[in-house]
Design a protein around this motif. Structure first.
Motif, PDB file in Angstrom:
ATOM      1  N   THR A  65      23.175 -41.727 -33.472  1.00 47.62           N
ATOM      2  CA  THR A  65      23.857 -43.134 -32.933  1.00 47.62           C
ATOM      3  C   THR A  65      25.389 -42.757 -32.500  1.00 47.62           C
ATOM      4  OG1 THR A  65      22.555 -44.483 -34.195  1.00 47.62           O
ATOM      5  CG2 THR A  65      24.184 -45.585 -32.805  1.00 47.62           C
ATOM      6  N   ALA A  66      25.961 -43.148 -31.102  1.00 48.53           N
ATOM      7  CA  ALA A  66      26.737 -43.218 -30.637  1.00 48.53           C
ATOM      8  C   ALA A  66      27.085 -44.884 -31.163  1.00 48.53           C
ATOM      9  CB  ALA A  66      26.537 -43.206 -28.389  1.00 48.53           C
ATOM     10  N   VAL A  67      28.415 -45.451 -31.449  1.00 45.72           N
ATOM     11  CA  VAL A  67      29.373 -46.296 -31.388  1.00 45.72           C
ATOM     12  C   VAL A  67      30.267 -46.492 -30.969  1.00 45.72           C
ATOM     13  CG1 VAL A  67      29.495 -48.347 -33.687  1.00 45.72           C
ATOM     14  CG2 VAL A  67      28.267 -46.689 -33.803  1.00 45.72           C
ATOM     15  N   LEU A  68      30.660 -47.112 -30.112  1.00 50.05           N
ATOM     16  CA  LEU A  68      31.731 -47.784 -29.690  1.00 50.05           C
ATOM     17  C   LEU A  68      32.006 -49.042 -30.223  1.00 50.05           C
ATOM     18  CD1 LEU A  68      29.529 -45.914 -27.590  1.00 50.05           C
ATOM     19  CD2 LEU A  68      32.165 -46.733 -25.900  1.00 50.05           C
ATOM     20  N   GLU A  69      33.366 -49.993 -29.761  1.00 46.60           N
ATOM     21  CA  GLU A  69      34.166 -50.668 -30.373  1.00 46.60           C
ATOM     22  C   GLU A  69      35.424 -51.385 -29.285  1.00 46.60           C
ATOM     23  OE1 GLU A  69      32.210 -51.109 -35.232  1.00 46.60           O
ATOM     24  OE2 GLU A  69      34.278 -49.834 -34.660  1.00 46.60           O
ATOM     25  N   LEU A  70      35.581 -52.162 -28.912  1.00 48.11           N
ATOM     26  CA  LEU A  70      36.572 -52.444 -28.451  1.00 48.11           C
ATOM     27  C   LEU A  70      37.242 -53.168 -29.806  1.00 48.11           C
ATOM     28  CD1 LEU A  70      38.796 -53.533 -26.230  1.00 48.11           C
ATOM     29  CD2 LEU A  70      36.949 -55.232 -26.560  1.00 48.11           C
ATOM     30  N   ILE A  71      38.440 -53.065 -30.220  1.00 47.03           N
ATOM     31  CA  ILE A  71      38.909 -53.718 -31.904  1.00 47.03           C
ATOM     32  C   ILE A  71      40.427 -53.790 -31.411  1.00 47.03           C
ATOM     33  CG2 ILE A  71      39.868 -52.777 -33.489  1.00 47.03           C
ATOM     34  CD1 ILE A  71      37.707 -50.777 -34.353  1.00 47.03           C
ATOM     35  N   GLN A  72      41.444 -55.261 -31.825  1.00 47.63           N
ATOM     36  CA  GLN A  72      42.370 -55.736 -31.021  1.00 47.63           C
ATOM     37  C   GLN A  72      43.424 -55.426 -32.516  1.00 47.63           C
ATOM     38  OE1 GLN A  72      42.518 -60.002 -30.304  1.00 47.63           O
ATOM     39  NE2 GLN A  72      44.327 -59.222 -29.439  1.00 47.63           N
ATOM     40  N   LEU A  73      44.617 -54.937 -32.436  1.00 50.73           N
ATOM     41  CA  LEU A  73      44.700 -54.686 -33.503  1.00 50.73           C
ATOM     42  C   LEU A  73      46.020 -56.156 -34.331  1.00 50.73           C
ATOM     43  CD1 LEU A  73      46.811 -51.530 -32.285  1.00 50.73           C
ATOM     44  CD2 LEU A  73      45.354 -51.649 -34.183  1.00 50.73           C
ATOM     45  N   VAL A  74      44.734 -57.125 -34.707  1.00 54.06           N
ATOM     46  CA  VAL A  74      45.035 -58.478 -35.850  1.00 54.06           C
ATOM     47  C   VAL A  74      45.061 -57.850 -36.913  1.00 54.06           C
ATOM     48  CG1 VAL A  74      43.924 -60.690 -35.908  1.00 54.06           C
ATOM     49  CG2 VAL A  74      44.211 -60.136 -33.604  1.00 54.06           C
ATOM     50  N   PRO A  75      46.546 -58.502 -37.217  1.00 54.59           N
ATOM     51  CA  PRO A  75      46.923 -57.980 -38.612  1.00 54.59           C
ATOM     52  C   PRO A  75      45.851 -59.009 -39.833  1.00 54.59           C
ATOM     53  CG  PRO A  75      48.815 -58.538 -37.953  1.00 54.59           C
ATOM     54  CD  PRO A  75      47.428 -58.811 -36.997  1.00 54.59           C
ATOM     55  N   PRO A  76      45.205 -58.239 -40.900  1.00 55.38           N
ATOM     56  CA  PRO A  76      45.782 -57.392 -41.287  1.00 55.38           C
ATOM     57  C   PRO A  76      44.890 -55.776 -40.969  1.00 55.38           C
ATOM     58  CG  PRO A  76      44.497 -58.279 -43.012  1.00 55.38           C
ATOM     59  CD  PRO A  76      44.215 -59.144 -41.318  1.00 55.38           C
ATOM     60  N   VAL A  77      43.721 -56.279 -41.125  1.00 55.95           N
ATOM     61  CA  VAL A  77      43.121 -54.584 -40.980  1.00 55.95           C
ATOM     62  C   VAL A  77      42.802 -53.798 -39.118  1.00 55.95           C
ATOM     63  CG1 VAL A  77      42.332 -53.831 -43.002  1.00 55.95           C
ATOM     64  CG2 VAL A  77      40.929 -55.687 -41.735  1.00 55.95           C
ATOM     65  N   GLY A  78      42.782 -55.622 -38.702  1.00 59.36           N
ATOM     66  CA  GLY A  78      42.125 -55.756 -36.848  1.00 59.36           C
ATOM     67  C   GLY A  78      40.794 -56.240 -36.302  1.00 59.36           C
TER      68      GLY A  78
END
Length: 145
Positions: A65-78
């Motif tokens: 499985t290929a997984v792509l995630e758009l992540i924002q660096l919002v504390p504490p872990v994103g």
């Protein structure tokens, strides 16, 4: 990544995480303003030991499985804003056949937005290029890399 009309309330930077062939890589961070531009080349390499038949390779890719995630660096872990999942065979080779002539073809996919992401689903524009090479084992048998 485009997402017309969407303004992010949090201003922390974003990145795209990609998990393909058992390997995790991520892009550099970009400002939290759409459209997002990731002008990067991510390279994934995998050796499939004891795989001789290309048909067997196709089956292995279909189970991965290929997984792509758009992540924002919002504390504490994103915070994951959007995801996309597909079997690796269809992700790398979207056409019904493994054919030449489509190298670097630009594609678009709609990501699935998370419950914390307001607005329409982000659209990701990207291209893939794959190289399948045969190499020799020390025993003289060949395998696909």
């Amino acid at each position: 990544i485009t997402c017309p009309g969407v303004l992010l309330k949090d201003k922390e930077e974003l990145y795209l995480s990609v998990f393909v062939l058992g390997q995790y890589k991520k892009t550099q961070c970009v400002p939290a303003v759409f459209p997002l531009f990731f002008q990067e080349k991510l390279v994934f390499e995998k050796e499939f030991a004891n795989t001789v038949d290309p048909g067997d390779l196709v089956k292995l890719l279909e189970f991965d499985t290929a997984v792509l995630e758009l992540i924002q660096l919002v504390p504490p872990v994103g915070r994951i804003l959007a995801t996309y999942e597909e079997n690796t065979r269809d992700f790398l080779f979207p056409d019904p056949k493994l054919t030449r002539g489509h190298r670097g073809l630009e594609r678009e996919i709609l990501m699935k937005r998370s419950s914390s992401f307001t607005g329409i689903a982000p659209k990701l524009r990207f291209s893939t290029a794959s190289l399948i090479a045969e190499s020799l084992l020390s025993s003289g048998r060949s395998h696909i890399q």
